[in-house]
Design a protein around this motif. Structure first.
Motif, PDB file in Angstrom:
ATOM      1  N   LEU B 122       7.979   0.287  -3.005  1.00 58.20           N
ATOM      2  CA  LEU B 122       9.122  -0.221  -2.230  1.00 58.20           C
ATOM      3  C   LEU B 122      10.460   0.081  -2.889  1.00 58.20           C
ATOM      4  O   LEU B 122      11.355   0.662  -2.278  1.00 58.20           O
ATOM      5  CB  LEU B 122       9.004  -1.740  -2.053  1.00 58.20           C
ATOM      6  CG  LEU B 122       7.941  -2.258  -1.104  1.00 58.20           C
ATOM      7  CD1 LEU B 122       8.073  -3.767  -0.987  1.00 58.20           C
ATOM      8  CD2 LEU B 122       8.067  -1.625   0.276  1.00 58.20           C
ATOM      9  N   TYR B 123      10.590  -0.332  -4.136  1.00 60.96           N
ATOM     10  CA  TYR B 123      11.890  -0.250  -4.792  1.00 60.96           C
ATOM     11  C   TYR B 123      12.135   1.111  -5.443  1.00 60.96           C
ATOM     12  O   TYR B 123      13.265   1.580  -5.512  1.00 60.96           O
ATOM     13  CB  TYR B 123      12.019  -1.339  -5.871  1.00 60.96           C
ATOM     14  CG  TYR B 123      11.920  -2.738  -5.334  1.00 60.96           C
ATOM     15  CD1 TYR B 123      12.664  -3.145  -4.236  1.00 60.96           C
ATOM     16  CD2 TYR B 123      11.082  -3.676  -5.935  1.00 60.96           C
ATOM     17  CE1 TYR B 123      12.574  -4.433  -3.744  1.00 60.96           C
ATOM     18  CE2 TYR B 123      10.986  -4.964  -5.447  1.00 60.96           C
ATOM     19  CZ  TYR B 123      11.738  -5.341  -4.355  1.00 60.96           C
ATOM     20  OH  TYR B 123      11.651  -6.614  -3.873  1.00 60.96           O
ATOM     21  N   GLY B 124      11.068   1.702  -5.964  1.00 60.37           N
ATOM     22  CA  GLY B 124      11.223   2.966  -6.692  1.00 60.37           C
ATOM     23  C   GLY B 124      11.194   4.157  -5.764  1.00 60.37           C
ATOM     24  O   GLY B 124      11.948   5.113  -5.948  1.00 60.37           O
ATOM     25  N   GLU B 125      10.305   4.120  -4.781  1.00 56.49           N
ATOM     26  CA  GLU B 125      10.130   5.276  -3.902  1.00 56.49           C
ATOM     27  C   GLU B 125      10.762   5.064  -2.529  1.00 56.49           C
ATOM     28  O   GLU B 125      10.643   5.933  -1.666  1.00 56.49           O
ATOM     29  CB  GLU B 125       8.634   5.580  -3.753  1.00 56.49           C
ATOM     30  CG  GLU B 125       7.979   5.948  -5.095  1.00 56.49           C
ATOM     31  CD  GLU B 125       6.493   6.216  -4.968  1.00 56.49           C
ATOM     32  OE1 GLU B 125       5.861   5.638  -4.056  1.00 56.49           O
ATOM     33  OE2 GLU B 125       5.980   7.005  -5.777  1.00 56.49           O
ATOM     34  N   ASN B 126      11.381   3.894  -2.353  1.00 55.36           N
ATOM     35  CA  ASN B 126      12.062   3.582  -1.083  1.00 55.36           C
ATOM     36  C   ASN B 126      11.164   3.705   0.132  1.00 55.36           C
ATOM     37  O   ASN B 126      11.623   4.055   1.226  1.00 55.36           O
ATOM     38  CB  ASN B 126      13.303   4.470  -0.893  1.00 55.36           C
ATOM     39  CG  ASN B 126      14.433   3.990  -1.757  1.00 55.36           C
ATOM     40  OD1 ASN B 126      14.616   2.786  -1.916  1.00 55.36           O
ATOM     41  ND2 ASN B 126      15.144   4.919  -2.353  1.00 55.36           N
ATOM     42  N   ARG B 127       9.872   3.454  -0.051  1.00 58.30           N
ATOM     43  CA  ARG B 127       8.985   3.437   1.112  1.00 58.30           C
ATOM     44  C   ARG B 127       9.213   2.136   1.874  1.00 58.30           C
ATOM     45  O   ARG B 127       9.724   1.167   1.305  1.00 58.30           O
ATOM     46  CB  ARG B 127       7.531   3.568   0.662  1.00 58.30           C
ATOM     47  CG  ARG B 127       7.214   4.976   0.135  1.00 58.30           C
ATOM     48  CD  ARG B 127       6.017   4.960  -0.777  1.00 58.30           C
ATOM     49  NE  ARG B 127       4.825   4.513  -0.081  1.00 58.30           N
ATOM     50  CZ  ARG B 127       3.961   5.322   0.517  1.00 58.30           C
ATOM     51  NH1 ARG B 127       4.124   6.627   0.468  1.00 58.30           N
ATOM     52  NH2 ARG B 127       2.898   4.858   1.124  1.00 58.30           N
ATOM     53  N   ASN B 128       8.806   2.118   3.132  1.00 57.34           N
ATOM     54  CA  ASN B 128       9.094   0.901   3.899  1.00 57.34           C
ATOM     55  C   ASN B 128       7.833   0.178   4.359  1.00 57.34           C
ATOM     56  O   ASN B 128       7.886  -0.684   5.224  1.00 57.34           O
ATOM     57  CB  ASN B 128      10.013   1.208   5.080  1.00 57.34           C
ATOM     58  CG  ASN B 128       9.315   2.013   6.147  1.00 57.34           C
ATOM     59  OD1 ASN B 128       8.212   2.507   5.917  1.00 57.34           O
ATOM     60  ND2 ASN B 128       9.929   2.136   7.313  1.00 57.34           N
ATOM     61  N   ARG B 129       6.685   0.592   3.820  1.00 58.03           N
ATOM     62  CA  ARG B 129       5.487  -0.190   4.162  1.00 58.03           C
ATOM     63  C   ARG B 129       4.560  -0.255   2.950  1.00 58.03           C
ATOM     64  O   ARG B 129       4.568   0.626   2.098  1.00 58.03           O
ATOM     65  CB  ARG B 129       4.746   0.424   5.355  1.00 58.03           C
ATOM     66  CG  ARG B 129       4.045   1.724   5.097  1.00 58.03           C
ATOM     67  CD  ARG B 129       3.215   2.148   6.289  1.00 58.03           C
ATOM     68  NE  ARG B 129       4.032   2.455   7.445  1.00 58.03           N
ATOM     69  CZ  ARG B 129       4.546   3.654   7.709  1.00 58.03           C
ATOM     70  NH1 ARG B 129       4.309   4.677   6.902  1.00 58.03           N
ATOM     71  NH2 ARG B 129       5.289   3.858   8.772  1.00 58.03           N
ATOM     72  N   LEU B 130       3.779  -1.335   2.917  1.00 58.07           N
ATOM     73  CA  LEU B 130       2.778  -1.495   1.855  1.00 58.07           C
ATOM     74  C   LEU B 130       1.389  -1.431   2.471  1.00 58.07           C
ATOM     75  O   LEU B 130       1.204  -1.720   3.661  1.00 58.07           O
ATOM     76  CB  LEU B 130       2.940  -2.849   1.167  1.00 58.07           C
ATOM     77  CG  LEU B 130       4.112  -2.976   0.197  1.00 58.07           C
ATOM     78  CD1 LEU B 130       4.066  -4.331  -0.475  1.00 58.07           C
ATOM     79  CD2 LEU B 130       4.086  -1.873  -0.846  1.00 58.07           C
ATOM     80  N   HIS B 131       0.419  -1.103   1.631  1.00 62.56           N
ATOM     81  CA  HIS B 131      -0.966  -1.087   2.105  1.00 62.56           C
ATOM     82  C   HIS B 131      -1.403  -2.512   2.455  1.00 62.56           C
ATOM     83  O   HIS B 131      -1.091  -3.452   1.733  1.00 62.56           O
ATOM     84  CB  HIS B 131      -1.871  -0.509   1.018  1.00 62.56           C
ATOM     85  CG  HIS B 131      -3.205  -0.107   1.558  1.00 62.56           C
ATOM     86  ND1 HIS B 131      -4.206  -1.023   1.769  1.00 62.56           N
ATOM     87  CD2 HIS B 131      -3.684   1.090   1.974  1.00 62.56           C
ATOM     88  CE1 HIS B 131      -5.251  -0.395   2.282  1.00 62.56           C
ATOM     89  NE2 HIS B 131      -4.969   0.888   2.412  1.00 62.56           N
ATOM     90  N   PRO B 132      -2.117  -2.689   3.575  1.00 62.18           N
ATOM     91  CA  PRO B 132      -2.513  -4.055   3.973  1.00 62.18           C
ATOM     92  C   PRO B 132      -3.436  -4.740   2.972  1.00 62.18           C
ATOM     93  O   PRO B 132      -3.589  -5.965   3.025  1.00 62.18           O
ATOM     94  CB  PRO B 132      -3.218  -3.868   5.317  1.00 62.18           C
ATOM     95  CG  PRO B 132      -3.264  -2.414   5.577  1.00 62.18           C
ATOM     96  CD  PRO B 132      -2.468  -1.678   4.568  1.00 62.18           C
TER      97      PRO B 132
END
Lengths: 80, 405
Positions: B122-132
């Motif tokens: 989230l914070y390092g790679e700026n992705r907007n979803r996490l694995h469920p």
């Protein structure tokens, strides 16, 4: 309904379940594939990653069969 | 209320000094520590370099790929230890026994690896979803839950988090549940895997980790060495163990808990003394009957003199006849799992009549005037043993074990 979206969705499911994509049709249900709700969410994550989209909660909750997934993705105008 | 007797009939451990009980005990007897340069994290970014990691660990030797999706490393270690302990105890499950079994696990931080990986995305790679599966992997009760699923145990199952005392709190509470009649059997212990970058940076900041190795009670000690691992004990009533002809490692006879209510990190002698006294009183054992203490013995400036003084406060002149060692000098400080690992060491010590050594001991410290069994295991029959755990946050838990003749 997009054939190419269906193909990609089938491949993702087949890969996850270790089965042949040929066994999957639009009418195949998650229940038939022994995919429980948590496993289904993991697959939704994989679909979102593969198509780079975000599927809304209300659409996810409606998914019962492979065709539902393809329909949701079609609505989001995904590109393959 | 009648106090039922509680015995240990199964042990399981995975640690830096052995991936099973036999390897673990051999390393203790040979005084071979598991401390080495950290491999799991880029140590060039750390001020301290050494840790006690589980070496040559391949999760696929223990789990299917699909199972690993759900299991953080700490839960894997809890499950591996539970499997060994249950197999060792030779449990034959019935539906009734599954309902009457409790599982109590300890951990300080739970699925820290999974948590950090998720937050980095989230914070390092700026992705907007996490694995469920992020949440079920991170949750501190995932070890307990996965153990219950593995064995189909449907009785009371929960997780205790009291930092470095979690393991003893878990075992002690399982002991109380069996003694009181709430449960017939218990799988109890703890697991921890602190080798993730962000968490190590936290330990770096709090400045209690040694730059070299762990030298408890030694004058030149420079701090603790973080370790990872898991340990589980199978506890049951004496009656059930005898009925099924189970091998008995020893008896748990007393449990004492206290809170320092003073400082969040600096241990307080009075709190430690109170936990030891309560454990002795619970065991109905006089201080003079204790032969061995597996110390909390972190190797820090703050703990060791406090613990030595607390032991002298409780045991008086008998302190000079006591053997007190810290096996953290061998397996490292596995935080919420450590006192469970030490409970396994203590159970094996009383069973085999061997005092575990304090490794890396160089020079006596007048502030820690104890027989620490320096650098060499020693044969000695042990009637009663105590195992101390004094956690950050001032939370203390002490167990008393009795030899099974």
């Amino acid at each position: 309904m997009s054939e190419s979206v269906f193909q990609k969705v089938s491949e993702i499911i087949a890969d996850s379940k270790n089965i042949s994509a040929d066994e999957i049709t639009l009418e195949t249900t998650f229940r038939e594939l022994d995919i429980d709700s948590l496993a289904a969410l993991s697959l939704v994550y994989d679909f979102e990653e593969a198509f780079n989209v975000s599927i809304p909660d209300e659409e996810v909750m409606k998914i019962r069969k492979v065709g539902d997934v393809v329909e949701s993705l079609d609505q989001l105008n995904v590109a393959v | 209320m009648e106090k039922r007797r509680v015995v240990i009939t199964g042990l399981g451990v995975i640690s830096s000094i052995g991936k099973n009980v036999a390897e673990f005990w051999r390393a203790i007897c040979e005084c071979k520590d598991g401390i080495a340069p950290i491999q799991l994290v880029d140590r060039t970014k750390l001020r301290f370099q050494n840790g006690a990691e589980v070496k040559n660990y391949n999760p696929l030797n223990y789990f299917e790929n699909t199972d690993l999706d759900l299991l953080d490393r700490f839960a894997q270690f809890g499950l591996i230890a539970a499997r060994e302990a249950v197999k060792d105890a030779g449990i034959e499950w019935t539906d009734e026994l599954r309902q009457r079994t409790c599982i109590v696990t300890g951990t300080s931080i739970g699925g820290q690896h999974s948590n950090e990986n998720a937050l980095f995305e989230l914070y390092g790679e700026n992705r907007n979803r996490l694995h469920p599966l992020a949440i079920p992997r991170i949750m501190p009760n995932s070890a307990a839950s996965n153990i219950s699923i593995e064995f189909g145990v449907t009785g009371a199952t929960f997780t205790i988090s009291t930092a470095c005392a979690s393991g003893n709190h878990a075992i002690g509470n399982a002991f109380l549940m069996i003694r009181s009649g709430m449960s017939e059997l218990a799988i109890a212990g703890g697991s921890e895997t602190p080798f993730s970058y962000g968490y190590l940076k936290g330990w770096e900041a709090i400045r209690v980790v040694a730059p070299d190795t762990c030298r408890p009670f030694s004058k030149n000690r420079q701090g603790m060495i973080l370790g990872e691992g898991g340990a589980m004990l199978v506890l049951e009533t004496l009656e059930s163990a005898e009925k099924r002809g189970a091998e008995i490692y020893g008896e748990i006879v007393g449990f004492g808990m206290s809170a320092d209510a003073s400082h969040i990190t600096k241990p307080e002698r009075a709190g430690a003394e109170r936990a030891m006294k309560l454990a002795l009183a619970d065991a109905e054992v006089a201080p003079e009957q204790i032969d061995y203490i597996n110390a909390h013995g972190t190797g820090t400036a703050a703990n060791d003199p406090m613990e030595a003084a607390a032991i002298r406060g409780v045991f008086g002149s008998h302190t000079d006849r006591l053997a007190v060692s810290s096996t953290k000098s061998l397996h490292g400080h596995a935080l919420g799992g450590t006192s469970a690992i030490e409970a396994v060491a203590t159970a094996l010590a009383i069973k085999n009549g061997v005092l575990p050594p304090t490794a890396n001991f160089v020079e006596p410290d007048s502030e820690c005037n104890l027989d620490v069994v320096p650098n060499e295991a020693r044969e000695k029959s042990i009637g009663y043993a105590m195992s101390n755990a004094f956690a950050f946050g001032g939370l203390n838990a002490v167990l008393v074990f009795r030899c099974w003749e």
